[in-house]
Design a protein around this motif. Structure first.
Motif, PDB file in Angstrom:
ATOM      1  N   GLU A 138       0.828  -1.213   0.000  1.00  0.00           N
ATOM      2  CA  GLU A 138       0.000   0.000   0.000  1.00  0.00           C
ATOM      3  C   GLU A 138       0.855   1.254   0.000  1.00  0.00           C
ATOM      4  O   GLU A 138       0.607   2.193  -0.765  1.00  0.00           O
ATOM      5  CB  GLU A 138      -0.940   0.015   1.206  1.00  0.00           C
ATOM      6  CG  GLU A 138      -1.792   1.290   1.235  1.00  0.00           C
ATOM      7  CD  GLU A 138      -2.685   1.392   2.454  1.00  0.00           C
ATOM      8  OE1 GLU A 138      -3.421   2.407   2.549  1.00  0.00           O
ATOM      9  OE2 GLU A 138      -2.657   0.487   3.306  1.00  0.00           O
ATOM     10  N   ASN A 184      -0.587  -2.260  -7.182  1.00  0.00           N
ATOM     11  CA  ASN A 184      -1.985  -2.413  -6.782  1.00  0.00           C
ATOM     12  C   ASN A 184      -2.502  -3.804  -7.142  1.00  0.00           C
ATOM     13  O   ASN A 184      -3.265  -4.416  -6.397  1.00  0.00           O
ATOM     14  CB  ASN A 184      -2.848  -1.332  -7.434  1.00  0.00           C
ATOM     15  CG  ASN A 184      -4.082  -1.021  -6.613  1.00  0.00           C
ATOM     16  OD1 ASN A 184      -4.091  -1.161  -5.387  1.00  0.00           O
ATOM     17  ND2 ASN A 184      -5.140  -0.582  -7.275  1.00  0.00           N
ATOM     18  N   MET A 187      -1.291  -6.106  -4.578  1.00  0.00           N
ATOM     19  CA  MET A 187      -2.136  -6.066  -3.383  1.00  0.00           C
ATOM     20  C   MET A 187      -3.331  -6.991  -3.531  1.00  0.00           C
ATOM     21  O   MET A 187      -3.754  -7.649  -2.573  1.00  0.00           O
ATOM     22  CB  MET A 187      -2.626  -4.633  -3.117  1.00  0.00           C
ATOM     23  CG  MET A 187      -1.660  -3.752  -2.366  1.00  0.00           C
ATOM     24  SD  MET A 187      -2.414  -2.180  -1.878  1.00  0.00           S
ATOM     25  CE  MET A 187      -3.534  -2.716  -0.582  1.00  0.00           C
ATOM     26  N   LEU A 194      -6.339  -0.824  -3.604  1.00  0.00           N
ATOM     27  CA  LEU A 194      -6.750   0.566  -3.399  1.00  0.00           C
ATOM     28  C   LEU A 194      -7.610   1.033  -4.562  1.00  0.00           C
ATOM     29  O   LEU A 194      -7.374   0.647  -5.707  1.00  0.00           O
ATOM     30  CB  LEU A 194      -5.514   1.476  -3.294  1.00  0.00           C
ATOM     31  CG  LEU A 194      -4.582   1.236  -2.112  1.00  0.00           C
ATOM     32  CD1 LEU A 194      -3.334   2.115  -2.251  1.00  0.00           C
ATOM     33  CD2 LEU A 194      -5.288   1.525  -0.789  1.00  0.00           C
TER      34      LEU A 194
END
Length: 411
Positions: A138, A184, A187, A194
């Motif tokens: 993040e 991202n 993630m 996000l």
């Protein structure tokens, strides 16, 4: 921008709330979190890790603090004047033309291609390591996306006054969008991502004057280079610690950071007023120390991440700071002497103060007592911060520089 550090926060005042108008449409170029997968079956979910979500699979952004990456804006009108070909005919356009050709080559156009090892590796990272990996991804994604927004707007605003410099900024925003999207998507391997479009519209922006943008962003890109290459080379020598395939991309990735830093070197060279007086020395040292102190505190708060990769956090940080400082000394008129023993003694004092503040915050004491306990620690922290700033320094800057490239020393 830099891994973990882009948009590196300093201890300078800021003006918040400004938005960059052209950024929102371009955010679609990144793999936006709305397409991210939910948590993989059989893994711990986001609630058990203590993360808040906006909706399924979409992580609520971490609270902003002095140690978290921020979004930046600047005086774009001043930037337009500074690089106007009409008003500044002596700008080193041959150097900028050569750099534009380098950026157009786009060496990493096909580098950021995922394979089927990512999700499996993420599923194998469980327990405390899973949480720290999500936090790392993040922070890294937010930092890279911050660079994308700033560079994209600079590319748009400088298009009329200096098309070459504008196009380089646009090429850099391309790199940053690619980095942010890749992070991202990583993630999402851990079941969260996000919403970058939401962040674009709702996150506060920190205002820096152009010269401060130059100092801070140059440092951010160069320190990012040293972090990437040091982690990459460590893991190449210790493959058993390669917990997640993202790190295998760091060798090429760090060259993007290096090219960005070299461009900011050229920008600084084109504006000698930012390098040739006592104020330039003061600000150069200030930004060096702001970036170094922020990194040192930030990483020691999350030392478990570096330990999971088989790194010693203190040794890693000192190596990165010393090498970044050597690189920076080629262009900044003054830098701190990071190899002086007193420098590291005072940095360790800051770490100890930070640990005490964290312990006070985590205690069950009433709020009024916590505030009272913090006062002497804040005093010691401020004293050591001032001593770091007033410590040994080197007057060594030069407008001549050698790109880092493959000459970088291994960690």
């Amino acid at each position: 921008m830099a891994f973990l550090m882009h948009g590196t926060n300093t201890f300078a005042p800021c003006v918040n709330g400004t938005r960059i108008p052209a950024a929102a449409p371009v955010a679609r170029r990144c793999p936006v979190a709305a397409r991210a997968a939910a948590a993989a079956p059989g893994t711990v979910n986001e609630e058990s890790l203590g993360f808040k979500t906006m909706r399924r699979g979409i992580k609520e952004a971490a609270s902003e603090s002095i140690l978290t990456p921020r979004f930046y804006t600047t005086n774009f009108e001043a930037m337009e004047d500074m690089f106007s070909l009409e008003r500044n005919p002596d700008l080193p356009m041959e150097e900028f033309d050569a750099m534009l050709s380098e950026f157009k080559t786009d060496y990493n156009q096909t580098h950021f291609v995922r394979n089927n090892t990512f999700k499996k590796a993420a599923e194998n990272i469980q327990g405390p390591n899973r949480k720290i990996f999500i936090e790392f991804l993040e922070r890294s994604c937010t930092a890279e996306f911050s660079g994308f927004l700033l560079y994209k707007e600079l590319g748009r605003r400088l298009k009329k006054t200096n098309p070459v410099v504008a196009e380089i900024f646009t090429m850099m925003s391309r790199d940053e969008a690619r980095h942010a999207g890749f992070l991202n998507k990583a993630m999402s391997d851990f079941g969260l991502a996000l919403d970058l479009g939401f962040l674009t519209k709702n996150r506060k922006y920190t205002f820096f004057e152009p010269k401060f943008i130059f100092y801070a962003t140059y440092l951010s890109e160069k320190i990012g280079y040293w972090r990437y290459i040091s982690i990459y080379r460590h893991l190449q020598r210790n493959p058993d610690n390669q917990l997640y395939p993202l790190f295998e991309y760091f060798e090429n990735w760090c060259q993007d950071e290096n090219r960005h830093g070299d461009f900011f070197t050229a920008l600084l060279k084109s504006q000698p007023q930012f390098l040739d007086d006592w104020k330039a020395k003061l600000w150069s040292r200030f930004f060096c120390l702001s970036v170094y102190v922020t990194m040192y505190l930030n990483d020691h708060q999350r030392s478990s991440f570096y330990e999971s990769l088989g790194l010693d956090t203190t040794q890693f940080n000192r190596h990165v700071i010393i090498e970044t400082n050597k690189t920076t000394a080629r262009i900044f008129p003054q830098v701190p002497d990071c190899e002086a023993p007193i420098f590291w003694e005072r940095m360790e004092n800051l770490i100890n103060c930070n640990k005490k503040l964290a312990a006070i915050g985590a205690s069950e004491a009433p709020a009024w007592l916590k505030n009272l306990q913090r006062l002497p620690v804040f005093e010691r922290f401020a004293k050591n911060l001032l001593l770091v700033f007033l410590g040994p320094q080197l007057d060594i800057g030069s407008v001549d520089f050698v790109p880092e490239g493959d000459a970088a020393l291994a960690f």
